[in-house]
Design an enzyme around this catalytic site. Structure first.
Site, PDB file in Angstrom:
ATOM      1  N   LYS A 110       4.175  -5.587 -12.810  1.00 43.56           N
ATOM      2  CA  LYS A 110       3.119  -4.602 -12.582  1.00 43.56           C
ATOM      3  C   LYS A 110       1.911  -5.035 -13.389  1.00 43.56           C
ATOM      4  O   LYS A 110       2.049  -5.761 -14.391  1.00 43.56           O
ATOM      5  CB  LYS A 110       3.581  -3.219 -13.059  1.00 43.56           C
ATOM      6  CG  LYS A 110       2.852  -2.068 -12.432  1.00 43.56           C
ATOM      7  CD  LYS A 110       3.404  -1.716 -11.063  1.00 43.56           C
ATOM      8  CE  LYS A 110       2.703  -0.560 -10.422  1.00 43.56           C
ATOM      9  NZ  LYS A 110       3.335  -0.184  -9.152  1.00 43.56           N
TER      10      LYS A 110
HETATM   11  P1  NAD Z   1      -4.164   5.912  -4.164  1.00 41.85           P
HETATM   12  O1  NAD Z   1      -5.088   5.557  -5.257  1.00 41.85           O
HETATM   13  O2  NAD Z   1      -4.437   5.416  -2.787  1.00 41.85           O
HETATM   14  O3  NAD Z   1      -4.019   7.508  -4.079  1.00 41.85           O
HETATM   15  C1  NAD Z   1      -3.704   8.318  -5.176  1.00 41.85           C
HETATM   16  C2  NAD Z   1      -3.985   9.754  -4.780  1.00 41.85           C
HETATM   17  O4  NAD Z   1      -3.511  10.621  -5.812  1.00 41.85           O
HETATM   18  C3  NAD Z   1      -5.481  10.080  -4.607  1.00 41.85           C
HETATM   19  O5  NAD Z   1      -5.632  10.959  -3.524  1.00 41.85           O
HETATM   20  C4  NAD Z   1      -5.828  10.761  -5.918  1.00 41.85           C
HETATM   21  O6  NAD Z   1      -6.955  11.607  -5.807  1.00 41.85           O
HETATM   22  C5  NAD Z   1      -4.549  11.545  -6.127  1.00 41.85           C
HETATM   23  N1  NAD Z   1      -4.366  12.051  -7.489  1.00 41.85           N
HETATM   24  C6  NAD Z   1      -4.625  11.434  -8.665  1.00 41.85           C
HETATM   25  N2  NAD Z   1      -4.337  12.257  -9.681  1.00 41.85           N
HETATM   26  C7  NAD Z   1      -3.884  13.399  -9.138  1.00 41.85           C
HETATM   27  C8  NAD Z   1      -3.419  14.633  -9.659  1.00 41.85           C
HETATM   28  N3  NAD Z   1      -3.375  14.841 -10.961  1.00 41.85           N
HETATM   29  N4  NAD Z   1      -3.013  15.596  -8.788  1.00 41.85           N
HETATM   30  C9  NAD Z   1      -3.048  15.393  -7.459  1.00 41.85           C
HETATM   31  N5  NAD Z   1      -3.478  14.255  -6.913  1.00 41.85           N
HETATM   32  C10 NAD Z   1      -3.883  13.277  -7.734  1.00 41.85           C
HETATM   33  O7  NAD Z   1      -2.717   5.438  -4.660  1.00 41.85           O
HETATM   34  P2  NAD Z   1      -1.428   5.144  -3.766  1.00 41.85           P
HETATM   35  O8  NAD Z   1      -1.401   3.692  -3.469  1.00 41.85           O
HETATM   36  O9  NAD Z   1      -1.333   6.140  -2.662  1.00 41.85           O
HETATM   37  O10 NAD Z   1      -0.264   5.404  -4.819  1.00 41.85           O
HETATM   38  C11 NAD Z   1       0.240   6.712  -5.070  1.00 41.85           C
HETATM   39  C12 NAD Z   1       1.601   6.594  -5.761  1.00 41.85           C
HETATM   40  O11 NAD Z   1       2.487   5.878  -4.920  1.00 41.85           O
HETATM   41  C13 NAD Z   1       1.588   5.848  -7.087  1.00 41.85           C
HETATM   42  O12 NAD Z   1       2.551   6.446  -7.939  1.00 41.85           O
HETATM   43  C14 NAD Z   1       2.047   4.459  -6.709  1.00 41.85           C
HETATM   44  O13 NAD Z   1       2.663   3.773  -7.781  1.00 41.85           O
HETATM   45  C15 NAD Z   1       3.055   4.793  -5.628  1.00 41.85           C
HETATM   46  N6  NAD Z   1       3.310   3.689  -4.696  1.00 41.85           N
HETATM   47  C16 NAD Z   1       2.309   3.139  -3.960  1.00 41.85           C
HETATM   48  C17 NAD Z   1       2.604   2.124  -3.069  1.00 41.85           C
HETATM   49  C18 NAD Z   1       1.548   1.509  -2.179  1.00 41.85           C
HETATM   50  O14 NAD Z   1       1.913   0.714  -1.320  1.00 41.85           O
HETATM   51  N7  NAD Z   1       0.289   1.838  -2.327  1.00 41.85           N
HETATM   52  C19 NAD Z   1       3.931   1.653  -2.948  1.00 41.85           C
HETATM   53  C20 NAD Z   1       4.917   2.259  -3.710  1.00 41.85           C
HETATM   54  C21 NAD Z   1       4.616   3.280  -4.572  1.00 41.85           C
END
Ligand code: NAD
Length: 420
Positions: A110
């Protein structure tokens, strides 16, 4: 000897190690290998200057952590104010178990930069990304460690990373990152993969519970990549998405939100705030809404002993990494909630990232249908393996998923042996 107070200590690291300890307690494993897996194998801390639009120079702190090097490593890059070595280490560890659970030829890594992406202009974001990539170039590479998007990083950020790395090598190296645009060797379906995967796993779980998804009420925390695509796919299955949220707050409509319209609204307005066809709700209220499916898809450590009792769902599908604490797990299980653990539920992203890497290495690209079918097959098999293991061992899905993942990593380490 690794001391008791390590540099990578953090609440999330402690939680991930506690999960690990709980899983290995029940397994008969080589204690030397188990001990080794509690720590990150290789960590890099960088500080670097970025010229801001106002002409001043700001110094940022970034990280790349490779949890274990039994296989090439893979893992996302996060831009967030709370990024620390400890958080990145915990997320790298989770990636190791996730890749092993799914059977991908990777260990976990990471990376991230502590910054507030909301306050950066596009030009600043580009300069930050390029300099961070240059600083970690010694650690990444298509045969060694392959980054991907995570919170606040996207296809564009991956394109800049790929370009910076390629400039240094003197030729195009698309396979150094995944989640990049299709025009430079990205994969069809990668952007949607995590959310799509969450819904494939929910579909399997719903069959188990006898839950009809048509009309089922879903609540989603986070409306970025994972949250918005999960919402879209659930709506396609006939679910009523009654509430969603982003960093600024939540929206609620008991009749169901028009997810496509909401995605368009966010494209234009950046945040959910102000969307007219719903009432605003707070972060706390969102978690308390009675629903069938709750999907945390934002940050870690969101469901704790403080709010778990008030949660009112049948299925908790962990789209985010590490959204629930062990205490919350227990409270929810006592309430009869089925928890689909992060390392299974959100593995769709790394699966299609793996497909992207394979396609880049072969210079041969697959159709979207092939990608989605393969994704579904792999996730369905993983779900069944986890379910069977949980049944056999009389344990919950999280422990079963961890036991499968950890068992495979320990076996890989055992056959490779100890050097020197
Ligand atoms: P992203 O940046 O696209 O979206 C994050 C979202 O969460 C945004 O809408 C943001 O405004 C919101 N957010 C932030 N703080 C918040 C809070 N306190 N309350 C409510 N909403 C809040 O990120 P993502 O890629 O969608 O990742 C989201 C989660 O999924 C992370 O934990 C990441 O590790 C996990 N994840 C992502 C992927 C991927 O392919 N992108 C894969 C596996 C896991």
């Amino acid at each position: 000897m690794v001391g008791e107070k390590t540099e990578w200590e953090s609440p999330l690291y402690q939680m991930v190690v506690r999960q690990f300890n709980k899983a290995v307690e029940r397994m008969k494993l080589d204690p030397g290998i188990v001990e080794r897996l509690r720590y990150p194998q290789r960590s890099l801390i960088v500080t670097f200057p970025v010229k801001m639009d106002n002409g001043q120079v700001e110094i940022f702190e970034g990280y790349r952590v490779q949890h274990t090097l039994s296989m090439p490593t893979k893992g996302g890059i996060r831009y967030h104010q709370e990024v620390t070595l400890g958080e990145i280490t915990a997320l790298a560890m989770l990636m190791t178990w996730k890749c092993a659970l799914i059977g991908l030829p990777f260990s976990g890594a990471k990376g991230g930069v502590r910054c507030n992406p909301e306050q950066l202009s596009m030009a600043e974001l580009e300069r930050l990304t390029r300099r961070y990539t240059a600083e970690i170039t010694s650690m990444i590479g298509p045969d060694s460690d392959i980054p991907a998007p995570d919170i606040s990083t996207n296809e564009q950020v991956m394109a800049w990373m790929m370009d910076t790395y390629s400039q240094q090598k003197g030729h195009a190296v698309p396979e150094v990152v995944t989640g990049k645009p299709v025009s430079i060797g990205g994969s069809l379906g990668r952007y949607e993969a995590t959310g799509r995967g969450v819904v494939y796993v929910i579909t399997e779980a719903a069959k188990l519970l006898g839950m009809n998804l048509n009309g089922a009420r879903a609540v989603i925390q986070g409306f970025g990549n994972v949250g918005s695509i999960t919402a879209k796919q659930l709506a396609k299955m006939g679910c009523k998405v009654i509430a969603v949220s982003d960093i600024k707050g939540g929206l609620y409509n008991p009749k169901g939100l028009d997810v496509k319209d909401l995605i368009n609204y966010v494209k234009q307005n950046q945040f959910l705030k102000g969307y007219p066809q719903a009432e605003p709700i707070t972060h706390e209220e969102l978690f308390e809404l009675p629903c069938d499916i709750l999907v945390p898809a934002a940050l870690s450590n969101q469901i704790t002993e403080k709010n778990a009792l008030k949660i009112n769902c049948r299925l908790l599908a962990e789209g985010a990494d590490g959204p629930s604490t062990l205490e919350a797990d227990q409270i929810l299980r006592d309430k009869g909630v089925l928890i689909l653990p992060d390392i299974l539920c959100n593995a769709g992203g790394v699966i299609v990232s793996y497909f992207e890497w394979v396609q880049d290495l072969q210079n041969y690209f697959w159709t979207l249908k092939q990608i989605n079918n393969r994704l579904r097959r792999i996730l369905t098999r993983a779900f069944r393996n986890v379910y069977e293991r949980s049944h056999r061992e009389k344990t919950n899905m999280r422990m079963a998923a961890l036991m499968i993942g950890i068992g495979r990593v320990v076996e890989a380490k055992r056959v490779r042996g100890l050097y020197p």
